[in-house]
Design an enzyme around this catalytic site. Sequence first.
Site, mmCIF file in Angstrom:
data_model
loop_
_atom_site.group_PDB
_atom_site.id
_atom_site.type_symbol
_atom_site.label_atom_id
_atom_site.label_comp_id
_atom_site.label_asym_id
_atom_site.label_seq_id
_atom_site.Cartn_x
_atom_site.Cartn_y
_atom_site.Cartn_z
ATOM 1 C CG ASP A 7 -2.554 0.520 0.687
ATOM 2 O OD1 ASP A 7 -2.465 0.818 -0.304
ATOM 3 O OD2 ASP A 7 -2.708 0.740 2.222
ATOM 4 C CE1 TYR A 60 6.137 3.625 4.043
ATOM 5 C CE2 TYR A 60 7.029 4.790 1.990
ATOM 6 C CZ TYR A 60 7.167 4.059 3.310
ATOM 7 O OH TYR A 60 8.161 2.752 2.556
ATOM 8 C CG PHE A 84 9.466 -0.400 0.694
ATOM 9 C CD1 PHE A 84 8.595 -1.261 1.806
ATOM 10 C CD2 PHE A 84 9.044 -1.754 -0.471
ATOM 11 C CE1 PHE A 84 8.643 -2.459 2.293
ATOM 12 C CE2 PHE A 84 8.550 -3.217 0.171
ATOM 13 C CZ PHE A 84 7.981 -3.262 0.887
ATOM 14 C CG HIS A 100 6.866 -6.139 5.655
ATOM 15 N ND1 HIS A 100 6.974 -5.005 6.264
ATOM 16 C CD2 HIS A 100 6.004 -5.570 4.313
ATOM 17 C CE1 HIS A 100 6.219 -4.128 5.105
ATOM 18 N NE2 HIS A 100 6.200 -4.886 4.106
#
Length: 442
Positions: free
Chosen positions: A276, A278, A289, A401
Amino acid sequence: MNPTAINCPLCASDGGELVWMNGGLRVVTVDEPDLPGYTRVILNRHVAEMTELAATEQLRIMELVFLVEAVQRSILGPDKVNLASLGNMTPHVHWHVIPRWRNDPWFPDSIWSARHERDAATQTESEQTLELVSALQGEYVAALRLALEKNFGKNEAGATVAMCPLSTAQPQLPDQARVPVRSSASGAEPTPKRDDSGSAGPANRLCTLPSEQLAGLHPDWQAALSTPRVQDALAQLDTFLAQRLQEGATVFPAHIFRALEALAPQDVRVVILGQDPYHGPGQAQGLAFSVPNDCPTPPSLRNMFNELAQEYPDLPRRRRNDLSDWAEQGVLLLNTSLTVEQGAAGSHARKGWELVTDAIIDTVAKLPLPTVFLLWGNHAQSKAGAIEAGGKSCKLFMANHPSPLSALRPPRPFIGCGHFAQANAWLAEQGLTPVDWVGNHE
């Protein structure tokens, strides 16, 4: 000294990770892995009850509590915020400000109750929420500190607290953490902050619908997204996003397909899958990221840099949060949902983006070119079967993760996985140029 203060843990220590402090009060975050964002407002001197304080001091404490809640709601987007002042075990005035989510281990009960048994689906959903919220901790702490300094002065331990009656005005939150409120006099909402371009809202907000952004992509990406099924999904997304924008929602990022803009399908050498974008102002760039260099480093990205430092101990630690240099070297930084609403993690999941991004992944996997897939976390690893079925020249590396909640957890901890160096070694075996992951070149 008050005799009861001798054994008081809030007199002996900060009571958490110190965010801000003045002569009278301090604000700390609490290390509770299942409740990211948990914050305390603590009186610096030992007093057992709120009614022992002067009225102005009582009001000032509550002003801090309400400011913390406002920043939590703006940055973290919880389903509910719990406020509590107990003091049975520690009779020292302090308030808990606790963001809650409907899938946390205690909801809807208090966090001091027994944990609820969760089925597998709810547990998975809870872990995904924690990963998303944990990624915002750096931004939350930075926004909270800025808001506190704006309203209550600089972070100066030992300063004399200046008491004054509580203002009736809304606390001055930092621009990236402002919660709109209605004026009781007129019912009108305050004018949104304008960015440098003169338009309302954060500079990285969405203004152009997905179908209107396709024209700038490489023809091979356009072809991959031209199937009837994907076109239907894009049309539905256009309708959904247009409606949300008309309703006043702030959606990120501005450049939805930026991950595809830097390279053609045949240029992809490594794929890193995120989940998703930010959902804080100024963060999402359209690259999984990645955040701008002037943003606080999100926790997951920080752990990626920690892993790089372990794998390449002889090189300087990476300093750049913007990962566009990776994209320029053939690293596809792809989220499986490409838009999100401000303060609402996962808000655009299952709206059609998964069909679009699956088509992108399939296109890369089916090319007869050596490609590395770095699959971190359950969500990314759910794509492994389709990648292996479609691609004959793909190498998959899987680990947890990089979120702080899972980076060190067995059976496949992210920290120590060695994936960056292993990906480069495999690329070199295929006769391809390795990726310069550290990339501190000016």
